[in-house]
Design an enzyme around this catalytic site. Structure first.
Site, short mmCIF file in Angstrom:
data_model
loop_
_atom_site.label_atom_id
_atom_site.label_comp_id
_atom_site.label_asym_id
_atom_site.label_seq_id
_atom_site.Cartn_x
_atom_site.Cartn_y
_atom_site.Cartn_z
N ASP A 22 0.86 -1.19 0.00
CA ASP A 22 0.00 0.00 0.00
C ASP A 22 0.90 1.23 0.00
OD1 ASP A 22 -3.11 0.75 1.61
OD2 ASP A 22 -1.66 2.15 0.77
N MET A 23 0.78 2.06 -1.05
CA MET A 23 1.61 3.27 -1.12
C MET A 23 1.20 4.22 0.01
SD MET A 23 3.52 2.53 -3.64
CE MET A 23 4.36 4.05 -4.07
N ASP A 133 -3.32 2.53 -5.74
CA ASP A 133 -2.13 2.55 -4.88
C ASP A 133 -1.99 1.31 -4.00
OD1 ASP A 133 -2.60 4.26 -1.76
OD2 ASP A 133 -3.99 2.96 -2.88
N GLU A 134 -2.70 0.23 -4.30
CA GLU A 134 -2.48 -0.98 -3.50
C GLU A 134 -2.66 -2.25 -4.32
OE1 GLU A 134 -6.37 -0.21 -0.85
OE2 GLU A 134 -5.56 -2.25 -0.59
MG LIG Z 1 -2.31 4.01 0.33
#
Ligand SMILES: [Mg+2]
Length: 387
Positions: A22-23, A133-134
């Site tokens: 996860d960013m 983003d994940e």
């Molecule tokens: Mg994130």
């Protein structure tokens, strides 16, 4: 056959290792790549989007913002003031007037997202895409010890994007999604099945993906607030309150038992259209205006489907009430369609299943379960869908 790279400490099913990546504060972090001078400042991304190809704006003082926009994301410094993603910008402005507001730059986010995923699959090719983003990765067949693999993934993502991500590696998707949150930002958490009682049971039950605010509220009313309390509950009691499938699922999830496979290709995807109204509209008092908006959304959605040469087998709606609570409903069409009228009828069927006694600020229509066109262009016939 070469022995599989097993890590005895995390095997629910021998050898199974799932990573969740996860960013960290993704959108805001991408903005900081372009504007490093803003590092360490409270930054909020939201409001009108940046036009593709346009110069980076200077942004504006959040306190000067007037409008109905929502915060898409914000930096940890802005979170310290209580600002949260999804919060109305006017509310955020009251909490952090000196923060800087920047327009969302989805072109840049998509570029970084693609680089993030490419770097990850270069190390572990089996990936489930969970959004911009994940992702989940299946590390079961990837040689190497988990912590070393986790570090390799983080370094590769950082080199490819200039950004950090947080990683959780456990025996399944449910635990990995919880684990990646535990040491954010820039975290790496390895968790074995045996550690569930010590590291997961103390957490609030809402950390489990699939336990929404309503279910958590109901559990709270039963005196069950933590994962451990649900794990210790009598499964028959859970089934009594939540039904066979969800009750059983809850009990298993609270024990960290979950073995759904990675969904490696998500076709068919869904396409949505949504709009935030200039002013809150009441489903009854503003019925005429709302049905115009609904038809307009369905017509534009039908155009999107035509451009992609696909038909929808599922239609869904999304409503956001004046208090920002959001509900969604879906129906399945018996025959795939992209007829605006068919989409509207299906959306109306969904609307029958939600509370329409409160003002709305947003309406969205989603076409899901998409299928390639070809031989399905039959006209819409009323009554062709089921709940
Ligand atoms: Mg994130």
């Amino acid at each position: 056959m070469a022995p599989k790279a097993t890590d005895p400490s995390i095997d629910s099913r021998p050898g199974r290792r799932i990573a969740h990546l996860d960013m960290d504060a993704f959108f805001a972090s991408v903005e900081l790549l372009e504007r490093p001078e803003l590092k360490g400042l409270p930054l909020v991304v939201g409001g009108p989007r940046r036009r593709p190809g346009s110069e980076p704006g200077h942004g504006m003082r959040l306190g000067d913002y007037r409008g109905r926009g929502v915060a898409t994301t914000c930096t940890y410094e802005a979170r310290a003031f209580g600002v949260r993603s999804g919060m109305g910008l006017m509310k955020a402005a009251a909490l952090a007037p000196e923060a800087l507001l920047l327009p969302a730059n989805f072109e840049a986010y998509r570029r970084s997202s693609a680089a993030f995923k490419a770097a990850a699959v270069a190390i572990a090719p089996v990936m489930e895409d969970r959004g911009i983003d994940e992702i989940f990765l299946d590390l079961t067949e990837v040689p190497g010890e988990s912590r070393e693999l986790g570090m390799r993934l983080k370094v590769a993502v950082r080199e490819a994007t200039g950004l950090t991500c947080s990683v959780g590696i456990t025996p399944n998707k449910l635990l990995s999604k919880i684990a990646s949150e535990l040491q954010k930002p820039d975290g790496l958490t390895i968790l074995s099945q045996d550690e569930v009682p010590t590291r997961i049971w103390p957490l609030a039950i809402s950390v489990i993906n699939g336990v929404g605010p309503k279910a958590a509220e109901k559990l709270r009313s039963l005196g069950l607030e933590t994962v451990g309390q649900v794990a210790a509950a009598n499964p028959a009691e859970l089934i009594g309150h939540f039904g066979q499938s969800y009750g059983r699922w809850l009990f298993e999830a609270a024990h960290g038992r979950h073995d759904s496979p990675l969904v490696t290709s998500r076709d068919p995807k869904s396409i949505s259209r949504e709009t935030t109204f200039e002013r809150d509209l009441h489903p009854k008092a503003d019925r005429e205006q709302l049905s115009k908006i609904l038809l307009d959304l369905c017509t534009r959605l039908a155009g999107d489907l035509a451009r992609q040469h696909v038909l929808a087998k599922g239609v869904g709606i999304k409503l956001r009430y004046e208090d920002f609570r959001t509900v969604t409903r879906d129906v399945t069409l018996v025959r795939p369609s992209r007829d605006p009228e068919a989409l509207r009828e299906a959306a109306r069927a969904c609307l029958k299943r939600v509370d329409l006694d409160r003002k709305l600020r947003l309406l969205g229509v989603k076409a899901g379960t998409l299928v390639e066109e070809g031989g399905f262009l039959g006209e819409f016939q009323p009554g062709l869908f089921e709940d």
